[in-house]
Design a protein around this motif. Structure first.
Motif, PDB file in Angstrom:
ATOM      1  N   GLU A   1      -1.981  29.232 -33.553  1.00 46.96           N
ATOM      2  CA  GLU A   1      -2.582  30.571 -33.475  1.00 46.96           C
ATOM      3  C   GLU A   1      -4.112  30.535 -33.462  1.00 46.96           C
ATOM      4  O   GLU A   1      -4.762  31.478 -32.983  1.00 46.96           O
ATOM      5  CB  GLU A   1      -2.082  31.457 -34.618  1.00 46.96           C
ATOM      6  N   LYS A   2      -4.698  29.446 -33.949  1.00 50.92           N
ATOM      7  CA  LYS A   2      -6.159  29.342 -33.942  1.00 50.92           C
ATOM      8  C   LYS A   2      -6.698  29.349 -32.515  1.00 50.92           C
ATOM      9  O   LYS A   2      -7.786  29.877 -32.241  1.00 50.92           O
ATOM     10  CB  LYS A   2      -6.608  28.069 -34.668  1.00 50.92           C
ATOM     11  N   PHE A   3      -5.942  28.758 -31.604  1.00 50.22           N
ATOM     12  CA  PHE A   3      -6.369  28.738 -30.194  1.00 50.22           C
ATOM     13  C   PHE A   3      -6.407  30.167 -29.651  1.00 50.22           C
ATOM     14  O   PHE A   3      -7.336  30.548 -28.942  1.00 50.22           O
ATOM     15  CB  PHE A   3      -5.411  27.878 -29.361  1.00 50.22           C
ATOM     16  N   ILE A   4      -5.395  30.971 -29.998  1.00 50.07           N
ATOM     17  CA  ILE A   4      -5.342  32.358 -29.530  1.00 50.07           C
ATOM     18  C   ILE A   4      -6.526  33.150 -30.076  1.00 50.07           C
ATOM     19  O   ILE A   4      -7.177  33.914 -29.349  1.00 50.07           O
ATOM     20  CB  ILE A   4      -4.013  33.020 -29.938  1.00 50.07           C
ATOM     21  N   ASP A   5      -6.819  32.970 -31.355  1.00 46.54           N
ATOM     22  CA  ASP A   5      -7.946  33.682 -31.965  1.00 46.54           C
ATOM     23  C   ASP A   5      -9.277  33.284 -31.325  1.00 46.54           C
ATOM     24  O   ASP A   5     -10.127  34.128 -31.037  1.00 46.54           O
ATOM     25  CB  ASP A   5      -7.997  33.398 -33.467  1.00 46.54           C
ATOM     26  N   ARG A   6      -9.420  31.985 -31.085  1.00 47.25           N
ATOM     27  CA  ARG A   6     -10.713  31.471 -30.601  1.00 47.25           C
ATOM     28  C   ARG A   6     -10.938  31.778 -29.121  1.00 47.25           C
ATOM     29  O   ARG A   6     -12.061  32.028 -28.691  1.00 47.25           O
ATOM     30  CB  ARG A   6     -10.761  29.964 -30.843  1.00 47.25           C
ATOM     31  N   TYR A   7      -9.858  31.743 -28.340  1.00 46.65           N
ATOM     32  CA  TYR A   7     -10.004  31.862 -26.879  1.00 46.65           C
ATOM     33  C   TYR A   7      -9.274  33.079 -26.311  1.00 46.65           C
ATOM     34  O   TYR A   7      -8.806  33.063 -25.176  1.00 46.65           O
ATOM     35  CB  TYR A   7      -9.480  30.586 -26.205  1.00 46.65           C
ATOM     36  N   SER A   8      -9.206  34.153 -27.081  1.00 42.60           N
ATOM     37  CA  SER A   8      -8.458  35.335 -26.616  1.00 42.60           C
ATOM     38  C   SER A   8      -9.029  35.887 -25.314  1.00 42.60           C
ATOM     39  O   SER A   8      -8.278  36.329 -24.433  1.00 42.60           O
ATOM     40  CB  SER A   8      -8.451  36.418 -27.697  1.00 42.60           C
ATOM     41  N   HIS A   9     -10.348  35.871 -25.166  1.00 46.27           N
ATOM     42  CA  HIS A   9     -10.968  36.377 -23.931  1.00 46.27           C
ATOM     43  C   HIS A   9     -10.538  35.539 -22.732  1.00 46.27           C
ATOM     44  O   HIS A   9     -10.171  36.084 -21.673  1.00 46.27           O
ATOM     45  CB  HIS A   9     -12.488  36.371 -24.061  1.00 46.27           C
ATOM     46  N   GLN A  10     -10.564  34.218 -22.878  1.00 42.23           N
ATOM     47  CA  GLN A  10     -10.167  33.325 -21.779  1.00 42.23           C
ATOM     48  C   GLN A  10      -8.684  33.477 -21.454  1.00 42.23           C
ATOM     49  O   GLN A  10      -8.285  33.397 -20.287  1.00 42.23           O
ATOM     50  CB  GLN A  10     -10.487  31.873 -22.143  1.00 42.23           C
ATOM     51  N   ILE A  11      -7.872  33.690 -22.490  1.00 46.80           N
ATOM     52  CA  ILE A  11      -6.431  33.888 -22.260  1.00 46.80           C
ATOM     53  C   ILE A  11      -6.198  35.144 -21.433  1.00 46.80           C
ATOM     54  O   ILE A  11      -5.429  35.143 -20.465  1.00 46.80           O
ATOM     55  CB  ILE A  11      -5.677  33.967 -23.605  1.00 46.80           C
ATOM     56  N   LYS A  12      -6.883  36.233 -21.795  1.00 48.46           N
ATOM     57  CA  LYS A  12      -6.719  37.485 -21.046  1.00 48.46           C
ATOM     58  C   LYS A  12      -7.185  37.324 -19.606  1.00 48.46           C
ATOM     59  O   LYS A  12      -6.540  37.826 -18.677  1.00 48.46           O
ATOM     60  CB  LYS A  12      -7.501  38.609 -21.733  1.00 48.46           C
ATOM     61  N   GLN A  13      -8.291  36.624 -19.415  1.00 49.13           N
ATOM     62  CA  GLN A  13      -8.773  36.370 -18.053  1.00 49.13           C
ATOM     63  C   GLN A  13      -7.741  35.594 -17.240  1.00 49.13           C
ATOM     64  O   GLN A  13      -7.452  35.936 -16.090  1.00 49.13           O
ATOM     65  CB  GLN A  13     -10.083  35.566 -18.100  1.00 49.13           C
ATOM     66  N   ALA A  14      -7.199  34.543 -17.844  1.00 44.46           N
ATOM     67  CA  ALA A  14      -6.217  33.701 -17.152  1.00 44.46           C
ATOM     68  C   ALA A  14      -4.966  34.497 -16.800  1.00 44.46           C
ATOM     69  O   ALA A  14      -4.410  34.359 -15.700  1.00 44.46           O
ATOM     70  CB  ALA A  14      -5.856  32.493 -18.022  1.00 44.46           C
ATOM     71  N   ILE A  15      -4.503  35.336 -17.721  1.00 43.47           N
ATOM     72  CA  ILE A  15      -3.313  36.154 -17.465  1.00 43.47           C
ATOM     73  C   ILE A  15      -3.573  37.118 -16.310  1.00 43.47           C
ATOM     74  O   ILE A  15      -2.719  37.314 -15.433  1.00 43.47           O
ATOM     75  CB  ILE A  15      -2.892  36.905 -18.741  1.00 43.47           C
ATOM     76  N   ASN A  16      -4.759  37.719 -16.273  1.00 43.10           N
ATOM     77  CA  ASN A  16      -5.081  38.639 -15.181  1.00 43.10           C
ATOM     78  C   ASN A  16      -5.141  37.940 -13.834  1.00 43.10           C
ATOM     79  O   ASN A  16      -4.732  38.496 -12.813  1.00 43.10           O
ATOM     80  CB  ASN A  16      -6.406  39.349 -15.464  1.00 43.10           C
ATOM     81  N   ILE A  17      -5.632  36.709 -13.826  1.00 46.26           N
ATOM     82  CA  ILE A  17      -5.764  35.963 -12.568  1.00 46.26           C
ATOM     83  C   ILE A  17      -4.436  35.376 -12.116  1.00 46.26           C
ATOM     84  O   ILE A  17      -4.103  35.412 -10.927  1.00 46.26           O
ATOM     85  CB  ILE A  17      -6.813  34.833 -12.728  1.00 46.26           C
ATOM     86  N   HIS A  18      -3.653  34.864 -13.057  1.00 49.52           N
ATOM     87  CA  HIS A  18      -2.487  34.048 -12.698  1.00 49.52           C
ATOM     88  C   HIS A  18      -1.141  34.767 -12.859  1.00 49.52           C
ATOM     89  O   HIS A  18      -0.093  34.119 -12.818  1.00 49.52           O
ATOM     90  CB  HIS A  18      -2.494  32.746 -13.505  1.00 49.52           C
ATOM     91  N   THR A  19      -1.169  36.076 -13.062  1.00 51.44           N
ATOM     92  CA  THR A  19       0.077  36.851 -13.012  1.00 51.44           C
ATOM     93  C   THR A  19      -0.124  38.041 -12.095  1.00 51.44           C
ATOM     94  O   THR A  19      -1.243  38.503 -11.881  1.00 51.44           O
ATOM     95  CB  THR A  19       0.522  37.355 -14.404  1.00 51.44           C
ATOM     96  N   HIS A  20       0.972  38.507 -11.532  1.00 52.33           N
ATOM     97  CA  HIS A  20       0.955  39.721 -10.702  1.00 52.33           C
ATOM     98  C   HIS A  20       2.209  40.513 -11.024  1.00 52.33           C
ATOM     99  O   HIS A  20       3.306  39.954 -11.046  1.00 52.33           O
ATOM    100  CB  HIS A  20       0.922  39.373  -9.215  1.00 52.33           C
ATOM    101  N   PHE A  21       2.058  41.811 -11.265  1.00 54.86           N
ATOM    102  CA  PHE A  21       3.195  42.662 -11.594  1.00 54.86           C
ATOM    103  C   PHE A  21       3.292  43.818 -10.598  1.00 54.86           C
ATOM    104  O   PHE A  21       2.292  44.266 -10.039  1.00 54.86           O
ATOM    105  CB  PHE A  21       3.048  43.229 -13.015  1.00 54.86           C
ATOM    106  N   GLY A  22       4.509  44.299 -10.397  1.00 55.36           N
ATOM    107  CA  GLY A  22       4.729  45.439  -9.514  1.00 55.36           C
ATOM    108  C   GLY A  22       5.719  45.120  -8.420  1.00 55.36           C
ATOM    109  O   GLY A  22       6.072  43.959  -8.174  1.00 55.36           O
ATOM    110  N   MET A  23       6.180  46.156  -7.739  1.00 55.88           N
ATOM    111  CA  MET A  23       7.226  46.002  -6.729  1.00 55.88           C
ATOM    112  C   MET A  23       6.732  45.264  -5.485  1.00 55.88           C
ATOM    113  O   MET A  23       7.492  44.582  -4.811  1.00 55.88           O
ATOM    114  CB  MET A  23       7.765  47.371  -6.320  1.00 55.88           C
ATOM    115  N   GLU A  24       5.458  45.426  -5.141  1.00 56.04           N
ATOM    116  CA  GLU A  24       4.932  44.823  -3.919  1.00 56.04           C
ATOM    117  C   GLU A  24       3.839  43.811  -4.238  1.00 56.04           C
ATOM    118  O   GLU A  24       3.287  43.779  -5.329  1.00 56.04           O
ATOM    119  CB  GLU A  24       4.375  45.915  -2.999  1.00 56.04           C
ATOM    120  N   GLY A  25       3.529  43.007  -3.231  1.00 58.60           N
ATOM    121  CA  GLY A  25       2.409  42.076  -3.353  1.00 58.60           C
ATOM    122  C   GLY A  25       2.752  40.819  -4.108  1.00 58.60           C
ATOM    123  O   GLY A  25       3.895  40.589  -4.513  1.00 58.60           O
ATOM    124  N   GLY A  26       1.724  39.981  -4.284  1.00 59.16           N
ATOM    125  CA  GLY A  26       1.913  38.724  -4.980  1.00 59.16           C
ATOM    126  C   GLY A  26       0.572  38.205  -5.451  1.00 59.16           C
ATOM    127  O   GLY A  26      -0.438  38.915  -5.424  1.00 59.16           O
TER     128      GLY A  26
END
Length: 466
Positions: free
Chosen positions: A161-186
């Motif tokens: 959990e220390k990694f999550i606390d320390r790098y929460s901003h980077q985790i959110k950035q990575a999730i936004n870049i490397h996931t896509h949600f919704g019926m269309e697109g990719g």
């Protein structure tokens, strides 16, 4: 006629020169201002359901060419048995009556041999969500569901959990870049996986047509309750994973086969309903005989959709771990919308449909999630024959999506997230925690089906913004 080519006509089942010529002439005369996607969808539907178009002056000539084929198909009518087979219900006190009635209906089909209802069950279309049904040599497309191969994947990570606390901003950035949600697109960055080279994509006109969509959507997730979570998992003593009983960082994802699976489900459900006539209330439970050409095609297509769903999770997990410089210690995954060839307790071979249920053979690992603020459970099955070697697939909905929207507010949702110390990216009121049953109550109702090996707590949750 837009960019429609004769090759595309071949791909959607227009195999003779006469059929192609009639299609081209009809489109040019009646539908020349329509786009290519509309035309392909229309022509495909005429091919599959000519009887629905035979009385329309604009389409009757094409439909007439396929009516002869349609009459050659074996159309069988079936009656339901007078009394449904008995079945085991887990957590019955918290399951709505309509879901139980749907299960009773499914167990009055002449091909049904055994069933069970999981404690997260609620009504669906055809088989209820949380329904498990065994049949004789028959597969029910709506017994699998629209999202074929919808599944869970959990990666236990060499961090805490220390990694999550320390790098929460980077985790959110990575999730936004490397996931896509919704019926269309990719994803913006093209993805690759060996599943795209699977020869099954060349086996049927439908799968050939869907290959491009599969390429585009690889590594993405749908809407609704699909998610990608970063959190921590606490493993129990003597867990079967073989890791020390510590708390680890973990990545948990939930999604299925995207447009590939949905199109397969629609296509073969229509064929099943056309060729397997049942009383009106049971028609969504129409099946395909596995000895038939359509049954074999569906099984091939379903298997491919399941492999594709697994590939989507593979890309999500590998992309995120690489972006964050993390190492996987262990990975667990399981389908919960699928059909399997299996044996019942008496040795009888059967097709076991799990529509919103986790496979739980003796010692089999699986994942049962809660909601965006509730824990998920890493479990092993106890292999109970009366449950058809199954367990719940989640908490199960307590409210419809409309009820969830109308009975909650964004401010109340934010308060729940704050209290649970969860950061939500995207999401909607439809998926708010109160829309789901209490996961601990669901787990308590199936202690005879599973053994808990670890508990996952979400910290950062990514869902579709609906």
């Amino acid at each position: 006629m837009g960019n429609l080519k004769t090759k595309e006509l071949t791909n959607i089942g227009y195999s003779t020169d006469k059929q192609k010529s009639m299609a081209i002439n009809t489109i040019a005369k009646h539908f020349k201002h329509r786009n290519t996607n509309y035309i392909i969808t229309l022509l495909t539907d005429i091919r599959n359901r000519p009887e629905a178009y035979i009385h329309d002056p604009a389409t009757q000539k094409i439909a007439g060419l396929f009516m002869d084929d349609a009459t050659k198909q074996t159309v069988n009518s079936f009656e339901l048995t007078q009394q449904s087979l008995p079945f085991k219900i887990y957590g019955e006190d918290n399951i709505e009556a309509s879901a139980i009635k749907q299960m009773e209906l499914a167990l009055s089909l002449p091909v049904s041999v055994q069933g069970a209802l999981m404690p997260d069950a609620h009504s669906g279309y055809g088989l209820p969500i949380g329904g498990v049904l065994a049949t004789r040599n028959a597969v029910i497309p709506y017994g699998v569901g629209m999202d074929i191969g919808c599944r869970m994947a959990l990666t236990i990570i060499d961090a805490d959990e220390k990694f999550i606390d320390r790098y929460s901003h980077q985790i959110k950035q990575a999730i936004n870049i490397h996931t896509h949600f919704g019926m269309e697109g990719g994803l913006e960055m093209p993805q690759d996986h060996e599943v795209l080279d699977d020869p099954a994509f060349r086996e049927t006109p439908l799968l050939k047509k869907l290959h491009g969509k599969a390429v585009k959507q690889l590594g993405s997730s749908g809407g609704g309750n699909h998610f990608v979570d970063i959190g921590v998992i606490s493993l129990t003593d003597n867990n079967v994973v073989g890791l020390p009983a510590n708390t680890y960082m973990a990545l948990l994802s939930h999604s299925g086969s995207r447009g590939l699976g949905a199109n397969i489900a629609r296509h073969y459900t229509q064929i099943a309903m056309n060729n397997c006539k049942l009383p009106r209330e049971a028609q969504p439970l129409a099946w395909l005989d596995l000895n038939s050409e359509a049954g074999q095609e569906y099984w091939l297509s379903m298997t491919l959709a399941g492999d594709y769903a697994r590939a989507c999770h593979d890309r999500i997990h590998s992309n995120l771990l690489r972006a964050l410089g993390l190492k996987a210690l262990y990975k667990v995954e399981n389908h919960h919308n699928f059909a399997w060839k299996d044996k019942l307790a008496d040795g009888t071979e059967a097709i076991i449909h799990r529509k919103g249920a986790t496979p739980a053979h003796d010692g089999e690992l699986g994942i049962i999630p809660g909601s965006m603020t509730a824990p998920a459970y890493l479990v092993t099955g106890k292999g109970k024959p009366e449950a058809l070697y199954s367990a719940a697939h989640g908490a199960g909905r307590a409210m419809s999506r409309q009820q969830a929207r109308e009975s909650n507010t964004n401010s109340a949702l934010k308060k729940m997230l704050t209290q649970a110390d969860v950061t939500l990216i995207g999401g909607s009121l439809e998926e708010n925690p109160l829309a789901y049953k209490d996961i601990d109550m669901v787990m308590q109702a199936q202690t005879e089906l599973i053994t808990v090996q670890g508990v996952f707590s979400p910290s950062i949750v990514r869902m579709n913004n609906e």
